[in-house]
Every structure is written in C-alpha cells, then in structure tokens.
Write an enzyme that holds these catalytic residues in place. Sequence first.
Site, PDB file in Angstrom:
ATOM      1  N   GLY A   1      15.453   0.065   5.116  1.00 22.84           N
ATOM      2  CA  GLY A   1      15.388   0.821   3.836  1.00 22.84           C
ATOM      3  C   GLY A   1      16.489   1.184   2.937  1.00 22.84           C
TER       4      GLY A   1
ATOM      5  N   GLY B   1      30.052  -0.170   1.450  1.00 23.68           N
ATOM      6  CA  GLY B   1      30.981  -0.539   2.628  1.00 23.68           C
ATOM      7  C   GLY B   1      29.630  -1.160   3.594  1.00 23.68           C
TER       8      GLY B   1
ATOM      9  N   ASN C   1      13.628   4.095   8.645  1.00 25.37           N
ATOM     10  CA  ASN C   1      13.054   4.481   7.730  1.00 25.37           C
ATOM     11  C   ASN C   1      12.240   4.264   6.534  1.00 25.37           C
ATOM     12  OD1 ASN C   1      13.654   6.334   5.088  1.00 25.37           O
ATOM     13  ND2 ASN C   1      14.970   4.528   3.979  1.00 25.37           N
TER      14      ASN C   1
ATOM     15  N   SER D   1       6.664  12.200   7.742  1.00 21.87           N
ATOM     16  CA  SER D   1       6.299  12.959   6.749  1.00 21.87           C
ATOM     17  C   SER D   1       5.453  14.314   6.914  1.00 21.87           C
ATOM     18  CB  SER D   1       5.242  11.624   6.046  1.00 21.87           C
ATOM     19  OG  SER D   1       4.753  12.637   4.784  1.00 21.87           O
TER      20      SER D   1
ATOM     21  N   TYR E   1      -2.085   6.770   5.354  1.00 25.17           N
ATOM     22  CA  TYR E   1      -0.999   7.259   5.271  1.00 25.17           C
ATOM     23  C   TYR E   1      -0.188   7.768   6.009  1.00 25.17           C
ATOM     24  CZ  TYR E   1       4.151   8.391   3.511  1.00 25.17           C
ATOM     25  OH  TYR E   1       5.271   9.027   3.932  1.00 25.17           O
TER      26      TYR E   1
ATOM     27  N   LYS F   1       1.925   8.443   9.728  1.00 26.54           N
ATOM     28  CA  LYS F   1       2.471   9.012  10.579  1.00 26.54           C
ATOM     29  C   LYS F   1       2.602  10.410  11.459  1.00 26.54           C
ATOM     30  CE  LYS F   1       6.009   8.191   6.685  1.00 26.54           C
ATOM     31  NZ  LYS F   1       7.161   6.453   7.254  1.00 26.54           N
TER      32      LYS F   1
HETATM   33  N1  LIG Z   1      10.117  10.657  -1.150  1.00 27.25           N
HETATM   34  C1  LIG Z   1       9.337  11.353   0.134  1.00 27.25           C
HETATM   35  O1  LIG Z   1       9.184  12.182  -0.988  1.00 27.25           O
HETATM   36  C2  LIG Z   1       9.250  11.296   1.225  1.00 27.25           C
HETATM   37  C3  LIG Z   1       8.043  12.189   1.781  1.00 27.25           C
HETATM   38  C4  LIG Z   1       7.373  12.142   3.021  1.00 27.25           C
HETATM   39  C5  LIG Z   1       8.074  10.652   3.688  1.00 27.25           C
HETATM   40  N2  LIG Z   1       8.706  10.320   3.135  1.00 27.25           N
HETATM   41  C6  LIG Z   1       9.407   8.385   4.003  1.00 27.25           C
HETATM   42  O2  LIG Z   1      10.845   8.047   3.695  1.00 27.25           O
HETATM   43  C7  LIG Z   1      11.055   6.802   3.789  1.00 27.25           C
HETATM   44  C8  LIG Z   1      12.042   6.305   3.168  1.00 27.25           C
HETATM   45  O3  LIG Z   1      10.709   6.324   1.678  1.00 27.25           O
HETATM   46  P1  LIG Z   1      11.702   7.043   0.484  1.00 27.25           P
HETATM   47  O4  LIG Z   1      10.896   8.077  -0.035  1.00 27.25           O
HETATM   48  O5  LIG Z   1      13.393   6.595   0.456  1.00 27.25           O
HETATM   49  O6  LIG Z   1      11.054   5.659  -0.724  1.00 27.25           O
HETATM   50  P2  LIG Z   1      11.979   4.090  -1.203  1.00 27.25           P
HETATM   51  O7  LIG Z   1      12.855   4.261  -2.137  1.00 27.25           O
HETATM   52  O8  LIG Z   1      10.104   3.517  -2.043  1.00 27.25           O
HETATM   53  O9  LIG Z   1      12.628   3.803   0.097  1.00 27.25           O
HETATM   54  C9  LIG Z   1      11.771   2.601   1.068  1.00 27.25           C
HETATM   55  C10 LIG Z   1      12.681   1.677   0.913  1.00 27.25           C
HETATM   56  O10 LIG Z   1      11.458   0.962   2.675  1.00 27.25           O
HETATM   57  C11 LIG Z   1      12.479  -0.311   1.892  1.00 27.25           C
HETATM   58  N3  LIG Z   1      10.813  -1.028   2.712  1.00 27.25           N
HETATM   59  C12 LIG Z   1      10.006  -1.053   2.556  1.00 27.25           C
HETATM   60  N4  LIG Z   1       8.854  -1.381   3.482  1.00 27.25           N
HETATM   61  C13 LIG Z   1       9.850  -2.353   3.898  1.00 27.25           C
HETATM   62  C14 LIG Z   1       9.316  -3.332   4.817  1.00 27.25           C
HETATM   63  N5  LIG Z   1       8.420  -3.701   5.484  1.00 27.25           N
HETATM   64  N6  LIG Z   1      11.015  -4.046   5.601  1.00 27.25           N
HETATM   65  C15 LIG Z   1      11.203  -3.142   4.826  1.00 27.25           C
HETATM   66  N7  LIG Z   1      11.268  -2.486   4.207  1.00 27.25           N
HETATM   67  C16 LIG Z   1      10.675  -2.324   3.756  1.00 27.25           C
HETATM   68  C17 LIG Z   1      11.800  -0.654   0.097  1.00 27.25           C
HETATM   69  O11 LIG Z   1      13.128  -1.504   0.511  1.00 27.25           O
HETATM   70  P3  LIG Z   1      12.093  -3.313  -0.094  1.00 27.25           P
HETATM   71  O12 LIG Z   1      10.870  -2.974  -1.000  1.00 27.25           O
HETATM   72  O13 LIG Z   1      13.722  -3.762  -0.767  1.00 27.25           O
HETATM   73  O14 LIG Z   1      11.855  -3.656   1.082  1.00 27.25           O
HETATM   74  C18 LIG Z   1      12.749   0.641   0.220  1.00 27.25           C
HETATM   75  O15 LIG Z   1      13.596   0.597   0.242  1.00 27.25           O
HETATM   76  C19 LIG Z   1       9.736   6.345   3.939  1.00 27.25           C
HETATM   77  O16 LIG Z   1       9.033   6.174   4.984  1.00 27.25           O
HETATM   78  C20 LIG Z   1       9.088   7.573   3.082  1.00 27.25           C
HETATM   79  O17 LIG Z   1       7.725   6.923   4.216  1.00 27.25           O
HETATM   80  C21 LIG Z   1       9.343  10.140   1.627  1.00 27.25           C
END
Ligand SMILES: NC(=O)c1ccc[n+]([C@@H]2O[C@H](COP(=O)([O-])OP(=O)(O)OC[C@H]3O[C@@H](n4cnc5c(N)ncnc54)[C@H](OP(=O)(O)O)[C@@H]3O)[C@@H](O)[C@H]2O)c1
Length: 236
Positions: A9, A47, A78, A133, A143, A147
Amino acid sequence: MTRTAIVTGGATGIGKATAARLRADGLDVVITGRRAELLAETARELGATPVAFDATDPAAITAALPALPPRVDVLVNNAGGNTDIGAPAPGDLVALRQSWLRNLEANLLGAVLVTTALLDRLAEQSRVITLGSIAARGGAAGYGAAKAAVETWNRELARTIGARGGTANVVSPGLTEPTEFFGGGLPEDRRAMLIEQTANGRAGTVDDIAAAIRFLASPEAGHITGQALPVNGGAA
Ligand SMILES: NC(=O)c1ccc[n+]([C@@H]2O[C@H](COP(=O)([O-])OP(=O)(O)OC[C@H]3O[C@@H](n4cnc5c(N)ncnc54)[C@H](OP(=O)(O)O)[C@@H]3O)[C@@H](O)[C@H]2O)c1
C-alpha cells in the site's frame, strides 16, 4: 550491504510517507498496491520499485514473488483500511457477514498472507512492521476486530522470526492525515471529536507514523518486538 524494504500500500498516505523515509535512509524500497498506474507514478517520484498486486489474493501474491527482492530486511504491512467506509450499513446478516469478512481480509489476512509468502526471504535481523489502529481498542465493528487480531498474530510472528534476530511490531495510528482512508472525506464534526480526544490537540500526520515505523525498521530497534505502539497524540 544495502538493506531492502517492501511497503505494501505504498502509493498513498502512510505507506507513501514510510517509503519516502526508508528511501531517505538509503534503503532499496519496493512499493505495492492494486492501482498499477498510481503505483508506478509514486515509485518514480520516490525512486522506489513498483510491484502491483492485491495483498489479499494468494494467487496474485504468488505471481508477484519473482518481482520481489530475494532478501527482505524490512517488510511494512501497511495495505488496508476500513472497508465499511462509504458502504451502506449492513441491512441483514448476509451483508453483516460480508462487511466483517471484507475487513478481516483487507487488514488481517493481507498482512498474514504477504508475510508468510516472504518468510523464507526475511533476512537475519529482519524488521516486520504491521499497521494496526486505535480502533483495535474498541468500536469500528469488523475493522476494529481485524486490527485487534493483527496484534495477536504479531505476537506469534515475533516468536517465529525472533530466532534469527528478527522483530515484529504493530504501529497503531489514531486519526492520520492526509490519506485516502476516509475516501470522500471525514465529516468535520467527527474530525473535531477525534482531535478533541487527543492530548496534544491535533490530528496525526503521515510523517508522524512514518517516523515511528522508520525507528522500528532500524537495526538499532532489535530488542523491541511483539509490541503494539500507539501513535495517536495520546488519544483517550
Ligand atoms: N489514516 C488513518 O487515520 C488511519 C488510522 C489508523 C490506521 N490506519 C491504517 O494505516 C494503513 C494505511 O492507511 P492510510 O491511512 O495511509 O490510507 P490509504 O491512503 O487509503 O492507504 C491504503 C493503501 O493500501 C493499498 N491497499 C488497500 N488494500 C489493498 C490490497 N488489498 N492490496 C494491495 N494494496 C492495498 C491502497 O492502494 P490500492 O487501493 O491501489 O490497492 C492504498 O495505497 C491502513 O492499514 C489503515 O487501516 C490509518
């Protein structure tokens, strides 16, 4: 020898910021994701090397293996997110089951499958960091449960790779911006409520999370393992 990292991701949000940090530290970095074009664009910018595959699909993972590094020093699981966001509330048991399965697949099984596929390639002193999370503590239905399960699995993984000096840890963000996590956007009142719960009165940034991951990914962090590190501004 140059250390190698895989960030699943890695095209957006926390994954992209993490890949950028690891690149800045001199690692060779592979980023993965499903949207090949976006992935290639981010890889050019950082890169890094793009390898597109769905982290929840065993056949896609297997097919991607030849393109992934033969020795992996750092694996950042991630990829994930709350698959209920933007979906209608489940109206019956069949829909509820689907909702929970989607979240378990996206957040737990993706990490388990990718890590298992790469287990033989993990170097001595490897570092595996998986995104948890704040939701693991409660709420957020499937969800949060997924986690929480990541933390349980992580403790087992720490034992599996510990014999070769490897460590496995979870980094558990609170509200973190900017990312695609909330899709079309987080309602302002909900955002304000989440910020209100923090001790420092602000949302986290992707760089806050990447900094914690970078430390756990470093050779110096060799005696921290089996842990879940909250990075949430002291949210209570
Ligand atoms: N942002 C928050 O507030 C928050 C809080 C707690 C935890 N998190 C966790 O942090 C992590 C990153 O999230 P983020 O906030 O950076 O959101 P994000 O921008 O939506 O990033 C998630 C990334 O994972 C990829 N992805 C999702 N499902 C996938 C799959 N089945 N196979 C391959 N790639 C996949 C997506 O790309 P594609 O769609 O192109 O595959 C995307 O690039 C996640 O695990 C999320 O649960 C986020």
